[in-house]
Write a protein that holds these residues in place. Structure first.
Motif, PDB file in Angstrom:
ATOM      1  N   SER A  68      20.383  -1.534  33.092  1.00 29.43           N
ATOM      2  CA  SER A  68      21.578  -1.646  33.912  1.00 29.43           C
ATOM      3  C   SER A  68      22.814  -1.855  33.036  1.00 29.43           C
ATOM      4  O   SER A  68      23.859  -1.224  33.257  1.00 29.43           O
ATOM      5  CB  SER A  68      21.427  -2.804  34.888  1.00 29.43           C
ATOM      6  OG  SER A  68      22.614  -2.998  35.610  1.00 29.43           O
ATOM      7  N   GLU A  69      22.717  -2.733  32.037  1.00 34.66           N
ATOM      8  CA  GLU A  69      23.847  -2.981  31.123  1.00 34.66           C
ATOM      9  C   GLU A  69      24.207  -1.707  30.361  1.00 34.66           C
ATOM     10  O   GLU A  69      25.387  -1.402  30.166  1.00 34.66           O
ATOM     11  CB  GLU A  69      23.505  -4.099  30.146  1.00 34.66           C
ATOM     12  CG  GLU A  69      23.465  -5.475  30.779  1.00 34.66           C
ATOM     13  CD  GLU A  69      22.934  -6.524  29.822  1.00 34.66           C
ATOM     14  OE1 GLU A  69      22.857  -6.244  28.603  1.00 34.66           O
ATOM     15  OE2 GLU A  69      22.604  -7.620  30.298  1.00 34.66           O
ATOM     16  N   LEU A  70      23.213  -0.967  29.915  1.00 31.29           N
ATOM     17  CA  LEU A  70      23.454   0.266  29.187  1.00 31.29           C
ATOM     18  C   LEU A  70      24.214   1.274  30.054  1.00 31.29           C
ATOM     19  O   LEU A  70      25.190   1.883  29.616  1.00 31.29           O
ATOM     20  CB  LEU A  70      22.122   0.869  28.717  1.00 31.29           C
ATOM     21  CG  LEU A  70      22.186   2.223  28.026  1.00 31.29           C
ATOM     22  CD1 LEU A  70      22.889   2.075  26.679  1.00 31.29           C
ATOM     23  CD2 LEU A  70      20.814   2.803  27.838  1.00 31.29           C
ATOM     24  N   SER A  74      17.379  -5.127  33.540  1.00 31.23           N
ATOM     25  CA  SER A  74      18.741  -5.605  33.275  1.00 31.23           C
ATOM     26  C   SER A  74      19.320  -4.929  32.036  1.00 31.23           C
ATOM     27  O   SER A  74      20.514  -4.607  32.003  1.00 31.23           O
ATOM     28  CB  SER A  74      18.776  -7.125  33.147  1.00 31.23           C
ATOM     29  OG  SER A  74      18.000  -7.532  32.047  1.00 31.23           O
ATOM     30  N   ARG A  75      18.496  -4.700  31.004  1.00 28.30           N
ATOM     31  CA  ARG A  75      18.974  -3.983  29.815  1.00 28.30           C
ATOM     32  C   ARG A  75      19.406  -2.569  30.182  1.00 28.30           C
ATOM     33  O   ARG A  75      20.449  -2.083  29.729  1.00 28.30           O
ATOM     34  CB  ARG A  75      17.880  -3.927  28.747  1.00 28.30           C
ATOM     35  CG  ARG A  75      17.821  -5.144  27.847  1.00 28.30           C
ATOM     36  CD  ARG A  75      16.975  -4.879  26.607  1.00 28.30           C
ATOM     37  NE  ARG A  75      15.639  -4.366  26.902  1.00 28.30           N
ATOM     38  CZ  ARG A  75      14.556  -5.135  27.108  1.00 28.30           C
ATOM     39  NH1 ARG A  75      14.669  -6.442  27.054  1.00 28.30           N
ATOM     40  NH2 ARG A  75      13.401  -4.583  27.359  1.00 28.30           N
ATOM     41  N   GLU A 105      13.662  -7.993  32.649  1.00 27.97           N
ATOM     42  CA  GLU A 105      14.512  -7.890  31.461  1.00 27.97           C
ATOM     43  C   GLU A 105      14.794  -6.432  31.133  1.00 27.97           C
ATOM     44  O   GLU A 105      15.922  -6.066  30.775  1.00 27.97           O
ATOM     45  CB  GLU A 105      13.855  -8.581  30.271  1.00 27.97           C
ATOM     46  CG  GLU A 105      13.896 -10.095  30.334  1.00 27.97           C
ATOM     47  CD  GLU A 105      13.115 -10.747  29.205  1.00 27.97           C
ATOM     48  OE1 GLU A 105      12.542 -10.018  28.354  1.00 27.97           O
ATOM     49  OE2 GLU A 105      13.076 -11.983  29.174  1.00 27.97           O
ATOM     50  N   ASN A 118      26.040   0.587  32.704  1.00 29.96           N
ATOM     51  CA  ASN A 118      27.374   0.068  33.004  1.00 29.96           C
ATOM     52  C   ASN A 118      28.314   0.260  31.819  1.00 29.96           C
ATOM     53  O   ASN A 118      29.517   0.470  32.002  1.00 29.96           O
ATOM     54  CB  ASN A 118      27.317  -1.411  33.383  1.00 29.96           C
ATOM     55  CG  ASN A 118      26.814  -1.599  34.801  1.00 29.96           C
ATOM     56  OD1 ASN A 118      26.950  -0.705  35.633  1.00 29.96           O
ATOM     57  ND2 ASN A 118      26.228  -2.753  35.075  1.00 29.96           N
ATOM     58  N   SER A 119      27.783   0.185  30.599  1.00 27.84           N
ATOM     59  CA  SER A 119      28.635   0.348  29.419  1.00 27.84           C
ATOM     60  C   SER A 119      29.107   1.791  29.268  1.00 27.84           C
ATOM     61  O   SER A 119      30.110   2.053  28.608  1.00 27.84           O
ATOM     62  CB  SER A 119      27.896  -0.095  28.161  1.00 27.84           C
ATOM     63  OG  SER A 119      26.858   0.815  27.865  1.00 27.84           O
TER      64      SER A 119
END
Length: 150
Positions: free
Chosen positions: A137-139, A134-135, A131, A141-142
């Motif tokens: 990674s999302e950060l 993935s958090r 988790e 990517n944003s």
């Protein structure tokens, strides 16, 4: 040179398992630096204790192999374990310290270490790690800007 001192027995129990006769221990004395004033220049208080571990008949074979394996780097070319003590102002006190150091070294080398059993991470720790990844990674990517296609 062996001196009969009170509190030092002719047959000593080292590491709680090995009986070593006083005749196997080689004591050497030298002048010691440090506190003591002029006493330092005239009295030999530093103690060097040598014990031939490789050639000692009082060490059982089962212990000798373990001791040689663990204390190998501390042995000199003759197979002697050398301990020095120069902390105190009297030779008698330094002899006691040297014996205590030898005893501590042997006791540590004689202990059988527990084998480490490899463990697997728990399911919850694996879930938390994934988790977190993935958090992150999302950060990241944003933060990316829109791709310009031309």
């Amino acid at each position: 040179m062996a001196l009969a001192l009170p509190g030092i027995r002719p047959l000593m129990l080292l590491a709680g398992k090995i009986f070593v006769p006083e005749s196997e221990l080689n004591w050497q004395f030298a002048q010691s630096g440090g506190p003591g004033g002029q006493n330092v220049n005239k009295v030999c208080t530093a103690v060097r204790l040598c014990w031939n571990l490789r050639g000692s008949p009082s060490v059982p074979e089962q212990f000798r192999d373990r001791l040689l394996a663990r204390l190998g780097p501390r042995l000199n070319e003759a197979g002697e374990l050398v301990v020095t003590a120069r902390e105190e102002r009297t030779q008698h006190a330094n002899r006691r310290i040297a014996l205590a150091k030898l005893d501590a070294l042997l006791a540590e080398a004689m202990t059988v270490r527990k084998m480490r059993r490899p463990t697997k991470p728990t399911a919850a720790s694996v879930r938390r790690r994934l988790e977190s990844k993935s958090r992150r990674s999302e950060l990241k990517n944003s933060r990316r800007g829109p791709l310009d296609e031309e």
